[in-house]
Motif scaffolding. Structure first.
Motif, PDB file in Angstrom:
ATOM      1  N   MET A  43     -37.790 -49.436 -11.789  1.00 62.27           N
ATOM      2  CA  MET A  43     -38.265 -50.013 -12.938  1.00 62.27           C
ATOM      3  C   MET A  43     -37.805 -51.444 -12.440  1.00 62.27           C
ATOM      4  O   MET A  43     -36.759 -51.445 -12.372  1.00 62.27           O
ATOM      5  CB  MET A  43     -37.794 -49.665 -14.055  1.00 62.27           C
ATOM      6  CG  MET A  43     -37.564 -50.564 -15.319  1.00 62.27           C
ATOM      7  SD  MET A  43     -37.653 -49.593 -17.261  1.00 62.27           S
ATOM      8  CE  MET A  43     -35.872 -50.913 -17.839  1.00 62.27           C
ATOM      9  N   SER A  44     -38.998 -52.485 -12.995  1.00 59.00           N
ATOM     10  CA  SER A  44     -38.502 -53.624 -12.750  1.00 59.00           C
ATOM     11  C   SER A  44     -38.284 -55.027 -13.816  1.00 59.00           C
ATOM     12  O   SER A  44     -38.443 -54.410 -14.419  1.00 59.00           O
ATOM     13  CB  SER A  44     -39.647 -54.414 -12.193  1.00 59.00           C
ATOM     14  OG  SER A  44     -39.633 -55.660 -11.687  1.00 59.00           O
ATOM     15  N   VAL A  45     -36.927 -55.292 -14.006  1.00 60.47           N
ATOM     16  CA  VAL A  45     -36.236 -55.886 -15.239  1.00 60.47           C
ATOM     17  C   VAL A  45     -36.840 -57.897 -14.258  1.00 60.47           C
ATOM     18  O   VAL A  45     -37.207 -58.452 -13.186  1.00 60.47           O
ATOM     19  CB  VAL A  45     -35.020 -56.041 -15.301  1.00 60.47           C
ATOM     20  CG1 VAL A  45     -34.496 -57.524 -16.457  1.00 60.47           C
ATOM     21  CG2 VAL A  45     -34.604 -54.841 -15.417  1.00 60.47           C
ATOM     22  N   GLU A  46     -38.095 -58.366 -15.846  1.00 56.91           N
ATOM     23  CA  GLU A  46     -38.305 -59.900 -15.740  1.00 56.91           C
ATOM     24  C   GLU A  46     -37.358 -60.248 -16.039  1.00 56.91           C
ATOM     25  O   GLU A  46     -36.436 -60.501 -16.332  1.00 56.91           O
ATOM     26  CB  GLU A  46     -39.705 -59.754 -16.528  1.00 56.91           C
ATOM     27  CG  GLU A  46     -40.212 -61.023 -16.290  1.00 56.91           C
ATOM     28  CD  GLU A  46     -41.631 -61.200 -17.060  1.00 56.91           C
ATOM     29  OE1 GLU A  46     -41.786 -62.520 -17.883  1.00 56.91           O
ATOM     30  OE2 GLU A  46     -42.061 -59.976 -17.343  1.00 56.91           O
ATOM     31  N   LEU A  47     -37.185 -61.539 -14.799  1.00 52.91           N
ATOM     32  CA  LEU A  47     -35.972 -62.332 -14.977  1.00 52.91           C
ATOM     33  C   LEU A  47     -36.416 -63.705 -15.773  1.00 52.91           C
ATOM     34  O   LEU A  47     -37.474 -64.190 -16.178  1.00 52.91           O
ATOM     35  CB  LEU A  47     -36.462 -63.482 -13.315  1.00 52.91           C
ATOM     36  CG  LEU A  47     -35.149 -64.094 -13.158  1.00 52.91           C
ATOM     37  CD1 LEU A  47     -33.641 -63.775 -13.451  1.00 52.91           C
ATOM     38  CD2 LEU A  47     -35.249 -64.845 -11.517  1.00 52.91           C
ATOM     39  N   ASN A  48     -35.251 -64.102 -16.477  1.00 53.49           N
ATOM     40  CA  ASN A  48     -35.173 -65.231 -17.664  1.00 53.49           C
ATOM     41  C   ASN A  48     -35.617 -66.220 -17.282  1.00 53.49           C
ATOM     42  O   ASN A  48     -34.735 -66.848 -16.366  1.00 53.49           O
ATOM     43  CB  ASN A  48     -34.771 -64.509 -18.919  1.00 53.49           C
ATOM     44  CG  ASN A  48     -34.531 -65.823 -19.767  1.00 53.49           C
ATOM     45  OD1 ASN A  48     -34.948 -66.492 -19.616  1.00 53.49           O
ATOM     46  ND2 ASN A  48     -34.259 -65.497 -21.158  1.00 53.49           N
ATOM     47  N   GLN A  49     -36.535 -67.125 -16.938  1.00 49.23           N
ATOM     48  CA  GLN A  49     -36.838 -68.100 -16.445  1.00 49.23           C
ATOM     49  C   GLN A  49     -36.442 -69.197 -17.327  1.00 49.23           C
ATOM     50  O   GLN A  49     -35.360 -70.595 -16.446  1.00 49.23           O
ATOM     51  CB  GLN A  49     -38.013 -68.561 -15.807  1.00 49.23           C
ATOM     52  CG  GLN A  49     -39.255 -68.084 -15.284  1.00 49.23           C
ATOM     53  CD  GLN A  49     -38.789 -67.955 -13.950  1.00 49.23           C
ATOM     54  OE1 GLN A  49     -38.551 -68.625 -13.548  1.00 49.23           O
ATOM     55  NE2 GLN A  49     -38.250 -66.781 -13.207  1.00 49.23           N
ATOM     56  N   GLU A  50     -36.209 -68.790 -18.439  1.00 48.65           N
ATOM     57  CA  GLU A  50     -34.985 -70.761 -19.217  1.00 48.65           C
ATOM     58  C   GLU A  50     -33.935 -70.378 -18.495  1.00 48.65           C
ATOM     59  O   GLU A  50     -33.235 -71.394 -18.157  1.00 48.65           O
ATOM     60  CB  GLU A  50     -35.514 -70.264 -20.986  1.00 48.65           C
ATOM     61  CG  GLU A  50     -34.983 -71.293 -21.236  1.00 48.65           C
ATOM     62  CD  GLU A  50     -34.741 -71.122 -23.245  1.00 48.65           C
ATOM     63  OE1 GLU A  50     -33.700 -71.539 -23.833  1.00 48.65           O
ATOM     64  OE2 GLU A  50     -35.606 -70.349 -23.318  1.00 48.65           O
ATOM     65  N   ARG A  51     -33.340 -68.647 -19.019  1.00 50.24           N
ATOM     66  CA  ARG A  51     -32.031 -68.430 -18.108  1.00 50.24           C
ATOM     67  C   ARG A  51     -31.209 -69.245 -15.865  1.00 50.24           C
ATOM     68  O   ARG A  51     -30.315 -70.021 -16.171  1.00 50.24           O
ATOM     69  CB  ARG A  51     -31.556 -67.158 -17.727  1.00 50.24           C
ATOM     70  CG  ARG A  51     -30.312 -67.154 -17.506  1.00 50.24           C
ATOM     71  CD  ARG A  51     -29.743 -66.108 -17.850  1.00 50.24           C
ATOM     72  NE  ARG A  51     -29.026 -66.027 -18.913  1.00 50.24           N
ATOM     73  CZ  ARG A  51     -28.624 -65.018 -19.952  1.00 50.24           C
ATOM     74  NH1 ARG A  51     -29.227 -63.522 -19.668  1.00 50.24           N
ATOM     75  NH2 ARG A  51     -28.303 -64.770 -21.510  1.00 50.24           N
ATOM     76  N   VAL A  52     -32.885 -68.992 -16.273  1.00 52.01           N
ATOM     77  CA  VAL A  52     -32.386 -69.424 -14.530  1.00 52.01           C
ATOM     78  C   VAL A  52     -32.768 -71.080 -14.445  1.00 52.01           C
ATOM     79  O   VAL A  52     -31.954 -71.727 -13.493  1.00 52.01           O
ATOM     80  CB  VAL A  52     -33.696 -69.149 -12.834  1.00 52.01           C
ATOM     81  CG1 VAL A  52     -33.384 -69.555 -12.355  1.00 52.01           C
ATOM     82  CG2 VAL A  52     -33.827 -67.630 -13.335  1.00 52.01           C
ATOM     83  N   ASN A  53     -33.596 -71.652 -15.891  1.00 51.87           N
ATOM     84  CA  ASN A  53     -33.299 -73.602 -15.397  1.00 51.87           C
ATOM     85  C   ASN A  53     -32.070 -74.072 -16.670  1.00 51.87           C
ATOM     86  O   ASN A  53     -31.820 -74.934 -15.442  1.00 51.87           O
ATOM     87  CB  ASN A  53     -34.266 -73.785 -16.096  1.00 51.87           C
ATOM     88  CG  ASN A  53     -35.721 -73.215 -15.286  1.00 51.87           C
ATOM     89  OD1 ASN A  53     -35.986 -73.123 -14.361  1.00 51.87           O
ATOM     90  ND2 ASN A  53     -36.850 -73.051 -15.768  1.00 51.87           N
ATOM     91  N   ASP A  54     -31.704 -73.074 -17.044  1.00 49.86           N
ATOM     92  CA  ASP A  54     -30.220 -73.200 -17.619  1.00 49.86           C
ATOM     93  C   ASP A  54     -29.845 -72.941 -16.704  1.00 49.86           C
ATOM     94  O   ASP A  54     -28.220 -74.310 -16.355  1.00 49.86           O
ATOM     95  CB  ASP A  54     -29.703 -72.648 -18.885  1.00 49.86           C
ATOM     96  CG  ASP A  54     -30.951 -72.953 -19.923  1.00 49.86           C
ATOM     97  OD1 ASP A  54     -31.440 -73.853 -20.157  1.00 49.86           O
ATOM     98  OD2 ASP A  54     -30.368 -72.216 -20.695  1.00 49.86           O
ATOM     99  N   THR A  55     -29.200 -72.421 -15.666  1.00 49.33           N
ATOM    100  CA  THR A  55     -27.867 -72.007 -14.684  1.00 49.33           C
ATOM    101  C   THR A  55     -28.025 -72.686 -13.151  1.00 49.33           C
ATOM    102  O   THR A  55     -27.345 -74.083 -13.663  1.00 49.33           O
ATOM    103  CB  THR A  55     -28.282 -70.908 -14.623  1.00 49.33           C
ATOM    104  OG1 THR A  55     -27.913 -69.506 -15.862  1.00 49.33           O
ATOM    105  CG2 THR A  55     -27.262 -70.570 -13.285  1.00 49.33           C
ATOM    106  N   ALA A  56     -29.588 -73.748 -13.574  1.00 50.55           N
ATOM    107  CA  ALA A  56     -29.574 -74.727 -12.114  1.00 50.55           C
ATOM    108  C   ALA A  56     -29.512 -75.744 -12.886  1.00 50.55           C
ATOM    109  O   ALA A  56     -28.558 -76.842 -11.645  1.00 50.55           O
ATOM    110  CB  ALA A  56     -30.682 -74.678 -11.670  1.00 50.55           C
TER     111      ALA A  56
END
Length: 126
Positions: free
Chosen positions: A1-14
């Motif tokens: 099962m694949s979990v979709e990565l939250n792009q907003e979380r990635v951007n906030d982390t960056a």
């Protein structure tokens, strides 16, 4: 099962990683805070009356050590304010290097994948 990565979380982390690098740069050159004020003054011409202009103005009036602490903060307020950061366009701050931006984004993606709650971020060397 694949979990979709939250792009907003990635951007906030960056953005958090970038601002941690900026905080480190301020420790070497506190005049970057004054340069961010100039950048904010330019932005305020286009965004007069927006709350982020007032909030950044108040933040940039703090001592550089406090500005550094807040830039690296994971608070909801700072996550929101990093979206309109005057440091990104300030003279003396340069994240124009594509390789550096990609490296930061890849690191942010790894952090976001590893922890749904912002685990301790890896230390980055500027």
């Amino acid at each position: 099962m694949s979990v979709e990565l939250n792009q907003e979380r990635v951007n906030d982390t960056a953005k958090l990683m970038i601002h941690r690098l900026i905080a480190r740069a301020i420790s070497r050159d506190p005049s970057l805070v004054e340069k961010a004020k100039v950048s904010l003054d330019r932005s305020s011409l286009h965004f007069e009356g927006y709350s982020f202009v007032r909030e950044w103005s108040e933040l940039l009036d703090l001592p550089p050590s406090e500005v550094r602490r807040l830039l690296a903060s994971r608070s909801e307020r700072m996550t929101r304010l990093r979206l309109s950061s005057p440091f990104i366009l300030a003279e003396g701050i340069d994240f124009g290097n594509t390789a550096l931006r990609r490296r930061i984004w890849r690191a942010a993606k790894r952090v976001a994948q590893a922890s749904p709650t912002f685990a301790e971020l890896p230390r980055m060397v500027a």
